[in-house]
Design a protein around this motif. Structure first.
Motif: not given
Length: 440
Positions: A285-288, A304-305, A309-312, A321-322
């Protein structure tokens, strides 16, 4: 410059004269019948291909255990069946004619057979180049160059291409030199690509390396192979690498300012691979953003959520970051659920029923039994917290919470345990005496 122009004009005139002589020679009877034989063999090859193609296609479809590269190569043979049949037909005819007649009577047919075989070999070999545009360019260039070799025009072509040149400092760049560099670079990069894929396959099968170290080893192997291919190509072409030192230094300074974020992400990616903080398959988990890691790239991490959705995520964000890594050292994850019951319900019964209800959910671990505790006495209810463990966070957290809540609902309803909700009383005061007392 004028001298290069005169040389180019002289070469063009010489090639034109040779082309006129060749066309005039085609009109001779023994050359015309060789062209006729070649056309007849081409028609026969087309008919044979029509007969062989369906049977070969069915045989190829039955090869279920073959790797992909072998199936793709077999498909290329299927697509070029006419040319294959023509090559198989033309050379026996050439050998037969060379044995029974003068060599000049089969010279043109031998040239046609050599061209057909060369074009077939180039078409099959260039299929291993992944990029479509590069593959087409290399294929056309190879066909042209092989044709020039067969018709003995390589020296004239080389001189013509070398006459188109420009100078950069003390280095002379000609069109011939640039074409050499492009061909050598493409060939060496193709070899480096196959070597990197083979090395990556061997590294991925190694059980002694962690997933993050496997990715780091593959990236390092790719950088080394492509770097060696680039510098070897320059040396083969004959470029002086010492002249690139000053230029590379200036480019390095410019890149340091213009590509600061890119370099930061590259360095961050190397750090991530070395410290093994995240690896492919981890749930983070990073941010939301909550999901599992697909790949670790040189510039970003692909996540991949649950909704597909695939976030880069840039590598720098994972360093600065945390990040919550749900499966860093192990995949055990504790999930907390808060609820409340009425004051009239026995808290001992509530705790027992809640634990038993949560154990009916498949994903809740029985090896680490759930626990339930009272957390406080609220305005409308006695507050509890139910804690249980799961081992598959990649399957989602919200869904397992929902299953446990549903199990609690059914169990509480069966045991007569009520879940209260806040209630408010509104009193409407009438009369002057009451109002006076309310004001005071």
């Amino acid at each position: 410059m004028d001298q290069d122009r005169d040389i180019a004009l002289e070469i063009v005139l010489d090639v034109w004269q040779r082309a006129e002589l060749f066309l005039a020679g085609l009109m001779r009877p023994w050359n015309l019948y060789q062209i006729g034989i070649a056309l007849a063999l081409l028609a026969l090859a087309w008919l044979l291909a029509r007969l062989v193609r369906p049977r070969y296609h069915n045989w190829l479809r039955a090869r279920e255990g073959w790797p992909k590269w072998r199936l793709r190569f077999g498909l290329q043979l299927h697509r070029r069946m006419v040319l294959i049949m023509f090559v198989l037909l033309v050379w026996p005819v050439v050998w037969l004619m060379q044995g029974v007649t003068w060599p000049s009577r089969s010279h043109l047919l031998a040239i046609i057979g050599t061209l057909a075989f060369a074009w077939l070999a180039i078409a099959l070999l260039t299929r291993f180049i992944a990029n479509d545009i590069v593959r087409k360019v290399v294929r056309i260039a190879a066909w042209v160059w092989v044709t020039l070799i067969i018709v003995d025009l390589t020296d004239e072509t080389r001189q013509l291409l070398d006459s188109f040149a420009f100078s950069l400092g003390e280095t002379r760049f000609s069109l011939w030199l640039l074409l050499q560099a492009a061909v050598v670079l493409t060939a060496l990069f193709t070899i480096a690509r196959f070597a990197s894929h083979a090395g990556a396959a061997n590294i991925s099968r190694s059980e002694d390396l962690s997933p993050s170290m496997q990715v780091l080893a593959v990236k390092f192997l790719q950088v080394v192979l492509y770097g060696v291919a680039f510098f070897v190509a320059l040396r083969i072409v004959g470029l002086d690498l010492t002249g690139l030192t000053l230029f590379s230094g200036a480019v390095g300074v410019g890149l340091g300012f213009g590509l600061q974020k890119v370099v930061s992400n590259l360095v961050s990616g190397i750090i991530i691979l070395l410290d093994k903080s995240v690896k492919p398959g981890d749930v983070i988990s990073i941010g939301d953003t909550f999901g599992w890691i697909n790949t670790l790239g040189a510039r970003y991490v692909s996540i991949t959520t649950r909704d597909g959705k695939e976030y880069l995520i840039p590598n720098e964000d994972l360093i600065t970051g945390q990040v919550v890594n749900w499966s860093h050292s192990n995949k055990f994850v504790r999930v907390d659920i808060e609820f409340g019951t009425a004051y009239g319900d026995d808290p001992h019964l509530v705790r027992r029923v809640a634990i038993e209800a949560s154990q009916t959910v498949n994903r809740v671990l029985s090896a680490r039994p759930p626990v339930c505790h009272i957390t406080g006495f609220g305005d409308s209810s006695v507050d509890y917290i139910l804690r249980f463990w799961i081992v598959d966070p990649s399957q989602g957290l919200t869904n397992v919470r929902g299953e446990v809540f549903l199990a609690l609902w059914d169990a509480f309803k069966a045991e007569g345990i009520s879940i209260p909700f806040p209630q408010r009383e509104v009193r409407h005061l009438n009369g002057p005496g009451t109002a006076q007392a309310e004001i005071t």
